[in-house]
Design a protein around this motif. Structure first.
Motif, short mmCIF file in Angstrom:
data_model
loop_
_atom_site.label_atom_id
_atom_site.label_comp_id
_atom_site.label_asym_id
_atom_site.label_seq_id
_atom_site.Cartn_x
_atom_site.Cartn_y
_atom_site.Cartn_z
N PRO A 31 -13.97 -11.71 42.45
CA PRO A 31 -13.27 -12.11 41.22
C PRO A 31 -13.78 -11.41 39.96
N ARG A 32 -15.04 -11.03 39.96
CA ARG A 32 -15.60 -10.38 38.76
C ARG A 32 -15.60 -8.86 38.90
N PHE A 33 -14.77 -8.36 39.82
CA PHE A 33 -14.76 -6.92 40.08
C PHE A 33 -14.72 -6.10 38.79
N ARG A 34 -13.76 -6.41 37.94
CA ARG A 34 -13.51 -5.54 36.79
C ARG A 34 -14.73 -5.41 35.87
N SER A 35 -15.31 -6.55 35.50
CA SER A 35 -16.43 -6.49 34.55
C SER A 35 -17.66 -5.85 35.19
N VAL A 36 -17.93 -6.18 36.44
CA VAL A 36 -19.10 -5.61 37.11
C VAL A 36 -18.91 -4.12 37.34
N HIS A 37 -17.72 -3.76 37.81
CA HIS A 37 -17.38 -2.34 38.04
C HIS A 37 -17.60 -1.51 36.77
N LEU A 38 -17.15 -2.02 35.64
CA LEU A 38 -17.27 -1.27 34.39
C LEU A 38 -18.71 -1.25 33.89
N GLN A 39 -19.42 -2.37 34.03
CA GLN A 39 -20.80 -2.40 33.54
C GLN A 39 -21.67 -1.45 34.36
N LEU A 81 -33.25 -0.01 29.63
CA LEU A 81 -33.21 -0.60 30.97
C LEU A 81 -33.36 -2.12 30.89
N GLU A 82 -34.23 -2.58 30.00
CA GLU A 82 -34.44 -4.03 29.88
C GLU A 82 -33.20 -4.71 29.29
N LYS A 83 -32.46 -4.01 28.44
CA LYS A 83 -31.20 -4.57 27.93
C LYS A 83 -30.21 -4.77 29.08
N GLN A 84 -30.10 -3.77 29.94
CA GLN A 84 -29.21 -3.89 31.10
C GLN A 84 -29.70 -4.98 32.06
N HIS A 85 -31.02 -5.06 32.21
CA HIS A 85 -31.60 -6.07 33.10
C HIS A 85 -31.23 -7.47 32.61
N TRP A 86 -31.34 -7.68 31.31
CA TRP A 86 -30.94 -8.96 30.70
C TRP A 86 -29.46 -9.23 31.02
N MET A 87 -28.61 -8.26 30.80
CA MET A 87 -27.17 -8.52 30.94
C MET A 87 -26.79 -8.81 32.40
N PHE A 88 -27.40 -8.11 33.34
CA PHE A 88 -27.09 -8.40 34.75
C PHE A 88 -27.64 -9.76 35.17
N GLN A 89 -28.82 -10.13 34.65
CA GLN A 89 -29.33 -11.47 34.95
C GLN A 89 -28.38 -12.54 34.39
N ALA A 90 -27.87 -12.29 33.19
CA ALA A 90 -26.95 -13.24 32.57
C ALA A 90 -25.65 -13.36 33.38
N GLU A 91 -25.24 -12.26 34.02
CA GLU A 91 -24.01 -12.26 34.84
C GLU A 91 -24.10 -13.27 35.98
N ASN A 92 -25.31 -13.41 36.53
CA ASN A 92 -25.50 -14.34 37.65
C ASN A 92 -26.18 -15.63 37.22
N GLY A 93 -26.25 -15.85 35.89
CA GLY A 93 -26.98 -17.03 35.38
C GLY A 93 -26.21 -18.33 35.63
#
Ligand SMILES: [Fe+2]
Length: 156
Positions: free
Chosen positions: A44-52, A144-156
């Motif tokens: 279901p989250r294909f679009r946002s994850v694919h683009l990020q 890298l830490e900015k991306q790490h934060w955002m991916f953690q938030a995706e699965n938060g």
């Protein structure tokens, strides 16, 4: 063969070149992993994850070029060959095949976490030998830490 004269002492150039070479293989592999997941993510989250994931690819490719050229500027030959990356990368093996969006995000959280831990060691190792290289590594680690934060938030 030494073509480019290094501004650093032999002892310092060894420490700094190891840090930059390590960063290079990690970043090349991070770009490969992010593309692999970019192509294989489903759900279901294909679009946002694919683009990020393509943001990570761009970041990793840009910064791999930065550290490779920093090494060259110090008189050290950068090694970004596939075999070198396969042996030296700190990122675990990415499973083959389709991956659901939650697992895809988890793969990036793990990959970024592994690279960040190694990058922070490189930041510390380069402080005295070459603060200019350290500055490059700090900037990359922050991204890298900015991306790490955002991916953690995706699965938060
Ligand atoms: Fe694409």
């Amino acid at each position: 063969m030494y073509v480019v004269k290094s501004p650093l002492s032999d002892a310092n150039v060894k420490t700094v070149s190891e840090a930059l070479q390590g960063a290079l293989v990690d970043l090349v592999d991070l770009a490969l992993v992010a593309k692999q997941i970019h192509w294989n993510v489903v759900g279901p989250r294909f679009r946002s994850v694919h683009l990020q994931l393509d943001e990570v690819v761009t970041l990793a490719r840009t910064h791999s070029d930065t550290v490779a050229e920093r090494a060259a500027a110090l008189g050290v030959s950068p090694d970004g060959r596939a075999a070198t990356v396969a042996v030296g990368s700190g990122i675990g093996v990415t499973p083959e095949g389709w991956v659901d969006d939650t697992a895809a995000v988890g793969t990036l959280v793990d990959a970024l976490g592994a690279v960040i831990a190694r990058m922070r060691e490189r930041v510390m190792a380069t402080a005295e030998p070459d603060p200019v290289s350290q500055d490059v590594l700090i900037t990359i680690t922050a991204d890298l830490e900015k991306q790490h934060w955002m991916f953690q938030a995706e699965n938060g």
